[in-house]
Design a protein around this motif. Structure first.
Motif, mmCIF file in Angstrom:
data_model
loop_
_atom_site.group_PDB
_atom_site.id
_atom_site.type_symbol
_atom_site.label_atom_id
_atom_site.label_comp_id
_atom_site.label_asym_id
_atom_site.label_seq_id
_atom_site.Cartn_x
_atom_site.Cartn_y
_atom_site.Cartn_z
ATOM 1 N N THR A 204 94.545 23.580 -28.532
ATOM 2 C CA THR A 204 93.713 24.122 -27.447
ATOM 3 C C THR A 204 92.762 23.054 -26.937
ATOM 4 O O THR A 204 92.613 22.863 -25.720
ATOM 5 N N CYS A 205 92.111 22.345 -27.843
ATOM 6 C CA CYS A 205 91.184 21.281 -27.437
ATOM 7 C C CYS A 205 91.907 20.131 -26.737
ATOM 8 O O CYS A 205 91.405 19.565 -25.763
ATOM 9 N N LYS A 206 93.091 19.789 -27.234
ATOM 10 C CA LYS A 206 93.872 18.742 -26.563
ATOM 11 C C LYS A 206 94.251 19.172 -25.148
ATOM 12 O O LYS A 206 94.233 18.360 -24.213
ATOM 13 N N SER A 207 94.569 20.444 -24.981
ATOM 14 C CA SER A 207 94.929 20.968 -23.656
ATOM 15 C C SER A 207 93.742 20.897 -22.710
ATOM 16 O O SER A 207 93.883 20.546 -21.534
ATOM 17 N N ILE A 208 92.559 21.226 -23.217
ATOM 18 C CA ILE A 208 91.354 21.189 -22.385
ATOM 19 C C ILE A 208 91.041 19.758 -21.966
ATOM 20 O O ILE A 208 90.783 19.472 -20.790
ATOM 21 N N GLY A 209 91.047 18.834 -22.922
ATOM 22 C CA GLY A 209 90.748 17.437 -22.606
ATOM 23 C C GLY A 209 91.737 16.839 -21.618
ATOM 24 O O GLY A 209 91.351 16.113 -20.686
ATOM 25 N N THR A 210 93.011 17.155 -21.796
ATOM 26 C CA THR A 210 94.044 16.653 -20.887
ATOM 27 C C THR A 210 93.849 17.211 -19.484
ATOM 28 O O THR A 210 93.938 16.474 -18.494
#
Length: 449
Positions: free
Chosen positions: A90-96
């Motif tokens: 989820t955090c990787k998706s937000i940062g991307t």
């Protein structure tokens, strides 16, 4: 990951409505941006200025469509991993999502500012409104990074299951925009430039406030430069889901730009009337667009959690709510179109030419509800290639040819021009319903084995 953000638990209808209503309120508030701009211009300026803002808005809506298409991809991506309760992804998706949008906004800003004049020329913008329309488009172009930033943050929050905070952020922006419009245009006399400056300033303040508020709270992601990085796998997933949505929105907007070009050739009064109608289109379709966006996040989370039965219930409930709301606008347009137009302009000629157009195009309020709501479900299932081909077919193979025929054989008939939109939506609704029913049946197959 907190339970309150999950759309996979609890009774379907209450959960969907609690998530959808803030969506609807936020979209109503956001729609007030363009409506207030046009209304203030209508109150304090001449019909040429109204036509300029109307045409300029068509251009800026292309930008907004591209942005919202990609941001919906971010919503679906974040929703999927939230439903799976995978905090790391989820955090990787937000940062991307945030990083991609930062780069995309700069490119889009350069293109809009550089191509403003050729685009307005292609739209056959009335000569007396051309300079003002370009002024509006270029000024709004400088604010594209703020539009991208706000929409990206809102999309992430909604995918995470939070539709309330985006509502608060856009409410702040709207209040600032209304105050800025009245001050810069009504008091200082800046005209078209005033409403454009007020709009981008309001969005900039809203974006900054959103970042500060979330960083001081307990949000899953911290908005820092270190966290703004692209994860290759998530970027590819974002592109696979978001680009088809963005492309279909672009094709739809291009088809409506063709309508703008056809109407602009009929003169300032016709351009003003259709510009006012486009504002009502936004408001009348807000329930459907809000339900569609909510269904995308709801579907993404529940399919991530392997709970497809909840989605079928949500689609039926959302569609019924959206149809009931759209019917109210439809009845208003049929019974008193003069009062609708009169809220935006006092010009008698504009009201007179606008009445037949309003009565015809208002049938689209009902037809397009089916398309929007079902597309929201399909987007949440990542069936974005179908929705892309569907919307492109409707825009390029149905809407533009019909507009060409009317322009060729009955160029003076705003009534026939108004009939095009509901005809297109009716055709799209038929095959979208058929495809959705097929998806529902496929969901049932494992249960029948």
């Amino acid at each position: 990951m907190t339970e309150k953000n999950l759309l996979t638990e609890g009774r379907v209808l209450p959960v969907l409505m609690r998530f959808t209503v803030p969506f609807l309120i936020a979209n109503i508030i956001q729609a007030l941006y363009g409506a207030v701009d046009l209304a203030v211009i209508g109150w304090f300026c001449d019909p040429a200025s109204v036509a300029a803002v109307s045409t300029g808005t068509q251009v800026t809506q292309i930008v907004t469509s591209l942005i919202t298409g990609l941001t919906l991809g971010g919503t679906i991506l974040v929703g999927k991993y939230t439903g799976m309760r995978d905090e790391k992804q989820t955090c990787k998706s937000i940062g991307t999502t945030l990083t991609v949008f930062a780069a995309f906004s700069v490119v889009l800003m350069i293109l809009v500012i550089g191509l403003a004049s050729p685009i307005l020329t292609a739209l056959q913008t009335p000569e007396e409104a051309f300079v003002l329309a370009r002024q509006y488009v270029v000024t709004c172009g400088w604010g594209i990074p703020f539009i991208c930033g706000y929409n990206a943050i809102s999309a992430i929050l909604r995918g995470y299951g939070d539709s309330q905070r985006p509502m608060l952020f856009i409410a702040l922006a709207c209040m600032l925009n209304i105050a800025g419009d009245l001050l810069l245009t009504g008091v200082f006399g800046w005209g078209v430039r005033g409403v454009a400056v007020a709009t981008i300033a309001a969005q900039a303040v809203s974006m900054v406030c959103a970042i500060v508020y979330l960083n001081r709270g307990h949000f899953i992601f911290k908005f820092t430069v270190r966290n703004l990085r692209i994860d290759g796998a998530r970027a590819r997933e974002l592109a696979r889901v978001g680009i088809p949505i963005s492309f279909q929105e672009l094709m739809v907007r291009i088809s409506f730009l063709y309508l703008t070009a056809v109407v602009n050739a009929l003169g300032v009064d016709a351009a003003s009337a259709v510009g006012v109608a486009s504002k009502y289109d936004v408001f009348a379709m807000l329930p459907a667009t809000s339900v569609a966006s909510a269904l995308a996040a709801f579907t993404a989370q529940n399919y991530g959690a392997q709970r497809p039965a909840r989605v079928r219930t949500a689609v039926g409930a959302g569609l019924g709510f959206a149809l009931a709301a759209a019917a109210c606008f439809f009845l208003w347009a049929q019974l008193s179109p003069q009062s609708m137009i009169g809220l935006f302009t006092r010009d008698a000629a504009t009201i007179a030419v606008g009445v037949p157009f309003f009565r015809a195009c208002s049938f689209d309020y009902l037809m397009v509800t089916f398309v929007f709501c079902l597309n929201g479900y399909l987007n949440g299932r990542s069936k974005t290639l179908f929705t892309m081909f569907s919307c492109c077919f409707g825009a390029l193979c149905v809407r533009i040819p019909l507009l060409y025929l009317v322009q060729t054989y009955r160029p003076d008939s705003l009534f026939l021009l108004g009939c095009v939109a509901p005809l297109v939506s009716g055709v799209m609704a038929v095959y979208t319903i058929a495809y959705t029913v097929r998806q529902f049946r496929l969901d049932l197959r494992p249960a029948l084995c």
